[in-house]
Motif scaffolding. Structure first.
Motif, PDB file in Angstrom:
ATOM      1  N   SER A  64       0.813  -1.224   0.000  1.00 22.74           N
ATOM      2  CA  SER A  64       0.000   0.000   0.000  1.00 22.74           C
ATOM      3  C   SER A  64       0.842   1.268   0.000  1.00 22.74           C
ATOM      4  O   SER A  64       0.293   2.371  -0.071  1.00 22.74           O
ATOM      5  N   PHE A  65       2.179   1.138   0.082  1.00 21.44           N
ATOM      6  CA  PHE A  65       3.025   2.331   0.054  1.00 21.44           C
ATOM      7  C   PHE A  65       2.758   3.100  -1.241  1.00 21.44           C
ATOM      8  O   PHE A  65       2.852   2.554  -2.329  1.00 21.44           O
ATOM      9  N   ASP A  66       2.426   4.361  -1.111  1.00 25.52           N
ATOM     10  CA  ASP A  66       2.166   5.188  -2.287  1.00 25.52           C
ATOM     11  C   ASP A  66       3.136   6.353  -2.387  1.00 25.52           C
ATOM     12  O   ASP A  66       3.569   6.711  -3.460  1.00 25.52           O
ATOM     13  N   ARG A  67       3.451   6.965  -1.248  1.00 23.63           N
ATOM     14  CA  ARG A  67       4.380   8.094  -1.271  1.00 23.63           C
ATOM     15  C   ARG A  67       5.100   8.217   0.057  1.00 23.63           C
ATOM     16  O   ARG A  67       4.631   7.751   1.083  1.00 23.63           O
ATOM     17  N   ALA A  68       6.266   8.838  -0.004  1.00 21.49           N
ATOM     18  CA  ALA A  68       7.064   9.093   1.191  1.00 21.49           C
ATOM     19  C   ALA A  68       7.362  10.582   1.244  1.00 21.49           C
ATOM     20  O   ALA A  68       7.842  11.159   0.269  1.00 21.49           O
ATOM     21  N   GLU A  69       7.048  11.183   2.367  1.00 21.43           N
ATOM     22  CA  GLU A  69       7.338  12.600   2.574  1.00 21.43           C
ATOM     23  C   GLU A  69       8.616  12.720   3.376  1.00 21.43           C
ATOM     24  O   GLU A  69       8.759  12.089   4.417  1.00 21.43           O
ATOM     25  N   LEU A  70       9.540  13.534   2.893  1.00 25.75           N
ATOM     26  CA  LEU A  70      10.721  13.845   3.682  1.00 25.75           C
ATOM     27  C   LEU A  70      10.393  15.084   4.484  1.00 25.75           C
ATOM     28  O   LEU A  70       9.845  16.047   3.961  1.00 25.75           O
ATOM     29  N   ASP A  71      10.729  15.070   5.765  1.00 26.29           N
ATOM     30  CA  ASP A  71      10.381  16.148   6.680  1.00 26.29           C
ATOM     31  C   ASP A  71       8.859  16.328   6.707  1.00 26.29           C
ATOM     32  O   ASP A  71       8.330  17.421   6.505  1.00 26.29           O
ATOM     33  N   GLY A  72       8.171  15.222   6.974  1.00 28.48           N
ATOM     34  CA  GLY A  72       6.716  15.223   6.989  1.00 28.48           C
ATOM     35  C   GLY A  72       6.159  15.310   8.387  1.00 28.48           C
ATOM     36  O   GLY A  72       6.894  15.406   9.376  1.00 28.48           O
ATOM     37  N   SER A  73       4.837  15.259   8.478  1.00 23.58           N
ATOM     38  CA  SER A  73       4.190  15.318   9.784  1.00 23.58           C
ATOM     39  C   SER A  73       2.931  14.461   9.780  1.00 23.58           C
ATOM     40  O   SER A  73       2.375  14.158   8.731  1.00 23.58           O
ATOM     41  N   GLY A  84       6.210  15.953  13.899  1.00 25.16           N
ATOM     42  CA  GLY A  84       7.138  15.914  12.783  1.00 25.16           C
ATOM     43  C   GLY A  84       8.019  14.675  12.792  1.00 25.16           C
ATOM     44  O   GLY A  84       8.463  14.217  13.849  1.00 25.16           O
ATOM     45  N   PHE A  85       8.253  14.113  11.607  1.00 25.16           N
ATOM     46  CA  PHE A  85       9.151  12.979  11.410  1.00 25.16           C
ATOM     47  C   PHE A  85      10.016  13.271  10.189  1.00 25.16           C
ATOM     48  O   PHE A  85       9.598  13.993   9.283  1.00 25.16           O
ATOM     49  N   ASP A  86      11.198  12.689  10.142  1.00 24.54           N
ATOM     50  CA  ASP A  86      12.069  12.901   8.994  1.00 24.54           C
ATOM     51  C   ASP A  86      11.513  12.233   7.739  1.00 24.54           C
ATOM     52  O   ASP A  86      11.725  12.708   6.626  1.00 24.54           O
ATOM     53  N   VAL A  87      10.803  11.126   7.923  1.00 27.39           N
ATOM     54  CA  VAL A  87      10.166  10.414   6.808  1.00 27.39           C
ATOM     55  C   VAL A  87       8.789   9.949   7.263  1.00 27.39           C
ATOM     56  O   VAL A  87       8.647   9.401   8.355  1.00 27.39           O
TER      57      VAL A  87
END
Length: 196
Positions: A64-73, A84-87
């Motif tokens: 189900s992985f669709d996208r990864a945000e860098l510096d996401g929340s 906040g998380f780095d990924v």
């Protein structure tokens, strides 16, 4: 047949970071390389792990992985607060499936650093049942106190167990997430907790 596409909030064609082309800069970051490992290598390591299915919740979420945000929340507490998380890895609908913090330094990861991830991941998992894993990634190593904290956090879920609940932080009877410790070394990544 996995393709990592880049989407930015700015026009990155011709952009540079400290004189380096943006694409080259991004690909060299620990966060970007970790995402590549998470989606391209880890699924096969989990599948081939001596006939067992460690990290069951994470493994089941991977398709189900669709996208990864860098510096996401991740939003928690009725959308009143963001953590906040780095990924942050999400599915198509935006539900968080995995979160990660990254430490790119020479000092060991401390108990306080890991505690912050564990606390934030607990709050995120309580707000989003979709969250299956929290990973701490370091280019260094883990201090003994940090390893003890990981063992304490997963004591009820089975740090050293050999089932689908390996390295599991239990929130309630049917809900929780895997807490994983990852080391970046020799250009690759190694899952140290749990040990495959």
């Amino acid at each position: 047949n996995l393709l990592l596409e880049r989407h930015t909030s700015f026009e990155h064609d011709g952009a540079t970071v400290d004189g380096q082309a943006y694409d080259g800069f991004l690909e060299a970051t620990v966060e970007y390389r970790f995402v590549e490992w998470l989606v391209r290598t880890l699924p096969f390591e989990l599948r081939d792990a001596a006939g067992k299915r460690p990290l069951g919740r994470l493994y089941k979420a991977m398709p189900s992985f669709d996208r990864a945000e860098l510096d996401g929340s991740v939003t928690v507490e009725d959308e009143a607060r963001e953590l906040g998380f780095d990924v942050v890895v999400r599915d198509r609908k935006g539900a968080p499936l995995a979160v990660a913090d990254v430490f790119d330094g020479r000092e060991p990861v401390t108990e306080a650093m890991l505690s912050e991830l564990a606390t934030d991941a607990r709050a995120a998992a309580a707000a989003h049942e979709s969250l299956g894993a929290a990973l701490f990634v370091t280019t260094s190593y883990y201090a003994p106190e940090a390893l003890e904290l990981a063992e304490t956090e997963t004591a009820n879920g089975g740090l050293f167990g050999r089932g689908a609940r390996e390295s599991y932080v239990r929130l309630d009877r049917s809900h929780g997430f895997h807490l994983c410790l990852v080391e970046a070394r020799d250009g690759g990544f190694h899952l140290g907790v749990p040990d495959l």
